[in-house]
Design a protein around this motif. Structure first.
Motif, PDB file in Angstrom:
ATOM      1  N   THR A  55      -0.820 -40.901  11.174  1.00  0.00           N
ATOM      2  CA  THR A  55      -2.238 -40.785  11.507  1.00  0.00           C
ATOM      3  C   THR A  55      -2.963 -42.055  11.090  1.00  0.00           C
ATOM      4  O   THR A  55      -2.444 -42.863  10.325  1.00  0.00           O
ATOM      5  CB  THR A  55      -2.892 -39.584  10.797  1.00  0.00           C
ATOM      6  OG1 THR A  55      -2.689 -39.717   9.381  1.00  0.00           O
ATOM      7  CG2 THR A  55      -2.310 -38.271  11.277  1.00  0.00           C
ATOM      8  N   ALA A  56      -4.167 -42.214  11.591  1.00  0.00           N
ATOM      9  CA  ALA A  56      -4.995 -43.361  11.216  1.00  0.00           C
ATOM     10  C   ALA A  56      -6.453 -42.945  11.192  1.00  0.00           C
ATOM     11  O   ALA A  56      -6.890 -42.068  11.950  1.00  0.00           O
ATOM     12  CB  ALA A  56      -4.795 -44.516  12.187  1.00  0.00           C
ATOM     13  N   LEU A  57      -7.199 -43.569  10.309  1.00  0.00           N
ATOM     14  CA  LEU A  57      -8.639 -43.362  10.171  1.00  0.00           C
ATOM     15  C   LEU A  57      -9.338 -44.711  10.314  1.00  0.00           C
ATOM     16  O   LEU A  57      -8.732 -45.760  10.072  1.00  0.00           O
ATOM     17  CB  LEU A  57      -8.965 -42.763   8.797  1.00  0.00           C
ATOM     18  CG  LEU A  57      -8.527 -41.325   8.557  1.00  0.00           C
ATOM     19  CD1 LEU A  57      -8.509 -41.011   7.055  1.00  0.00           C
ATOM     20  CD2 LEU A  57      -9.465 -40.362   9.286  1.00  0.00           C
ATOM     21  N   PRO A  58     -10.610 -44.711  10.690  1.00  0.00           N
ATOM     22  CA  PRO A  58     -11.326 -45.994  10.750  1.00  0.00           C
ATOM     23  C   PRO A  58     -11.441 -46.602   9.359  1.00  0.00           C
ATOM     24  O   PRO A  58     -11.530 -45.896   8.367  1.00  0.00           O
ATOM     25  CB  PRO A  58     -12.706 -45.601  11.301  1.00  0.00           C
ATOM     26  CG  PRO A  58     -12.847 -44.153  10.992  1.00  0.00           C
ATOM     27  CD  PRO A  58     -11.470 -43.572  11.067  1.00  0.00           C
ATOM     28  N   VAL A  76      -3.732 -39.539  15.916  1.00  0.00           N
ATOM     29  CA  VAL A  76      -2.340 -39.166  15.682  1.00  0.00           C
ATOM     30  C   VAL A  76      -1.466 -40.015  16.596  1.00  0.00           C
ATOM     31  O   VAL A  76      -1.775 -40.169  17.783  1.00  0.00           O
ATOM     32  CB  VAL A  76      -2.089 -37.674  15.992  1.00  0.00           C
ATOM     33  CG1 VAL A  76      -0.663 -37.286  15.609  1.00  0.00           C
ATOM     34  CG2 VAL A  76      -3.088 -36.799  15.266  1.00  0.00           C
ATOM     35  N   LYS A  77      -0.376 -40.541  16.058  1.00  0.00           N
ATOM     36  CA  LYS A  77       0.529 -41.388  16.857  1.00  0.00           C
ATOM     37  C   LYS A  77       1.973 -40.963  16.659  1.00  0.00           C
ATOM     38  O   LYS A  77       2.377 -40.617  15.543  1.00  0.00           O
ATOM     39  CB  LYS A  77       0.369 -42.853  16.463  1.00  0.00           C
ATOM     40  CG  LYS A  77       1.309 -43.786  17.231  1.00  0.00           C
ATOM     41  CD  LYS A  77       1.129 -45.236  16.810  1.00  0.00           C
ATOM     42  CE  LYS A  77       2.058 -46.153  17.587  1.00  0.00           C
ATOM     43  NZ  LYS A  77       1.903 -47.571  17.196  1.00  0.00           N
ATOM     44  N   VAL A 125      -2.328 -30.456  19.113  1.00  0.00           N
ATOM     45  CA  VAL A 125      -1.987 -31.730  19.744  1.00  0.00           C
ATOM     46  C   VAL A 125      -1.036 -31.507  20.910  1.00  0.00           C
ATOM     47  O   VAL A 125      -1.124 -32.171  21.947  1.00  0.00           O
ATOM     48  CB  VAL A 125      -1.355 -32.695  18.719  1.00  0.00           C
ATOM     49  CG1 VAL A 125      -0.947 -34.005  19.386  1.00  0.00           C
ATOM     50  CG2 VAL A 125      -2.322 -32.958  17.564  1.00  0.00           C
ATOM     51  N   GLY A 126      -0.110 -30.552  20.752  1.00  0.00           N
ATOM     52  CA  GLY A 126       0.907 -30.326  21.771  1.00  0.00           C
ATOM     53  C   GLY A 126       2.053 -31.305  21.599  1.00  0.00           C
ATOM     54  O   GLY A 126       2.343 -31.758  20.499  1.00  0.00           O
ATOM     55  N   THR A 134      -3.193 -39.798  20.316  1.00  0.00           N
ATOM     56  CA  THR A 134      -4.315 -38.964  20.730  1.00  0.00           C
ATOM     57  C   THR A 134      -5.339 -38.990  19.606  1.00  0.00           C
ATOM     58  O   THR A 134      -4.970 -39.031  18.427  1.00  0.00           O
ATOM     59  CB  THR A 134      -3.866 -37.518  21.041  1.00  0.00           C
ATOM     60  OG1 THR A 134      -4.970 -36.771  21.556  1.00  0.00           O
ATOM     61  CG2 THR A 134      -3.339 -36.821  19.800  1.00  0.00           C
ATOM     62  N   SER A 135      -6.605 -39.020  19.973  1.00  0.00           N
ATOM     63  CA  SER A 135      -7.668 -39.154  18.978  1.00  0.00           C
ATOM     64  C   SER A 135      -8.662 -38.014  19.062  1.00  0.00           C
ATOM     65  O   SER A 135      -8.874 -37.428  20.130  1.00  0.00           O
ATOM     66  CB  SER A 135      -8.401 -40.489  19.152  1.00  0.00           C
ATOM     67  OG  SER A 135      -7.535 -41.581  18.922  1.00  0.00           O
ATOM     68  N   TYR A 136      -9.290 -37.710  17.929  1.00  0.00           N
ATOM     69  CA  TYR A 136     -10.272 -36.640  17.830  1.00  0.00           C
ATOM     70  C   TYR A 136     -11.545 -37.184  17.192  1.00  0.00           C
ATOM     71  O   TYR A 136     -11.493 -37.916  16.196  1.00  0.00           O
ATOM     72  CB  TYR A 136      -9.723 -35.482  16.996  1.00  0.00           C
ATOM     73  CG  TYR A 136      -8.547 -34.794  17.633  1.00  0.00           C
ATOM     74  CD1 TYR A 136      -8.719 -33.701  18.469  1.00  0.00           C
ATOM     75  CD2 TYR A 136      -7.243 -35.268  17.421  1.00  0.00           C
ATOM     76  CE1 TYR A 136      -7.628 -33.076  19.076  1.00  0.00           C
ATOM     77  CE2 TYR A 136      -6.151 -34.657  18.016  1.00  0.00           C
ATOM     78  CZ  TYR A 136      -6.358 -33.558  18.842  1.00  0.00           C
ATOM     79  OH  TYR A 136      -5.277 -32.949  19.447  1.00  0.00           O
TER      80      TYR A 136
END
Length: 241
Positions: A55-58, A76-77, A125-126, A134-136
């Protein structure tokens, strides 16, 4: 004392001061692979061969000092070579950071939240193909009189395994500006809380520095070798239709 001697002493002091700044400014707990946006992340349960979810955050967010509102993008990657299988992302808030909404995701019932958290959402996410992300869009509030953290576990759809968990990682400012329109906060920075009604900075609680970010993440991992917090034995989160 000669001018040459004085010059040498002054040079030594400047170098020492610069070194101290560099050491103190290094973010704590930045032990995740990849960019700084993934710091504080750790593998929990082993994913299937060829699957590598992270995952990544700003690195920086901004809090409106009037409304206390802020926006965070959680990504999420799958950096592996195979399809991830059905996975879900949890977005959980701690302390001064409260998650108020994530479009397309379901709020986690209060009884199912991990100890110490104040809010959370479960996102379906699937299946994530290799190399895809995919980002939220996460809506949140931040009380600058407190410290605030966010946590992003990535689990199997049934919650039985946690492939990855980022955090709880702090957002914060070493010098909040309560009189400015907004306060910028940096990822991986412990917030120096603003005293209510003033500009004086105050540390909250005697044990503020007792448990650093790395130890906090390790403690959560140690809570269950097969998953984190509440993932074992919990009924499956209801999926949004």
């Amino acid at each position: 004392m000669s001018s040459r001697h004085l010059s040498a002493i002054a040079t030594s002091l400047v170098v020492a001061s610069f070194s101290a700044v560099v050491i103190l400014s290094a973010p704590a707990g930045a032990d995740a692979p990849g960019t700084g946006g993934g710091q504080g992340g750790k593998v929990v349960d082993k994913a299937p061969a060829g699957v590598r979810v992270t995952t990544a955050l700003p690195r920086k967010i901004s809090v409106d000092n009037h409304s206390k509102k802020t926006a965070i993008t959680a990504t999420v990657k799958n950096g592996g070579t195979k399809d991830s299988g059905d996975i879900r992302l949890l977005v959980v808030g701690f302390g001064g950071l409260r998650v108020t909404g994530v479009p397309g995701c379901q709020a986690i019932a209060e009884k199912d939240l991990p100890a110490g958290s104040n809010s959370g959402f479960s996102c379906t996410v699937g299946r994530l193909a290799p190399g895809r992300t995919t980002s939220y869009a996460v809506a949140a509030t931040y009380d600058l009189t407190k410290e605030g953290k966010i946590c992003l576990p990535v689990q199997t759809a049934d919650g039985k395994k946690t492939y990855w968990q980022q955090g709880p990682v702090p957002f914060g400012a070493a010098n909040p500006s309560p009189n400015a329109p907004a306060t910028p906060l940096l990822l991986g920075t412990d917030n120096e809380p603003v005293a209510p009604g003033g500009d004086q900075l105050a540390r909250t609680g005697a044990g503020r520095d007792v448990l650093p970010l790395g130890a906090a993440a390790a403690a959560l991992v140690a809570a269950g070798a097969a998953g984190l917090w509440w993932s074992r034995g919990r009924p499956r989160d209801r999926r949004q239709g």
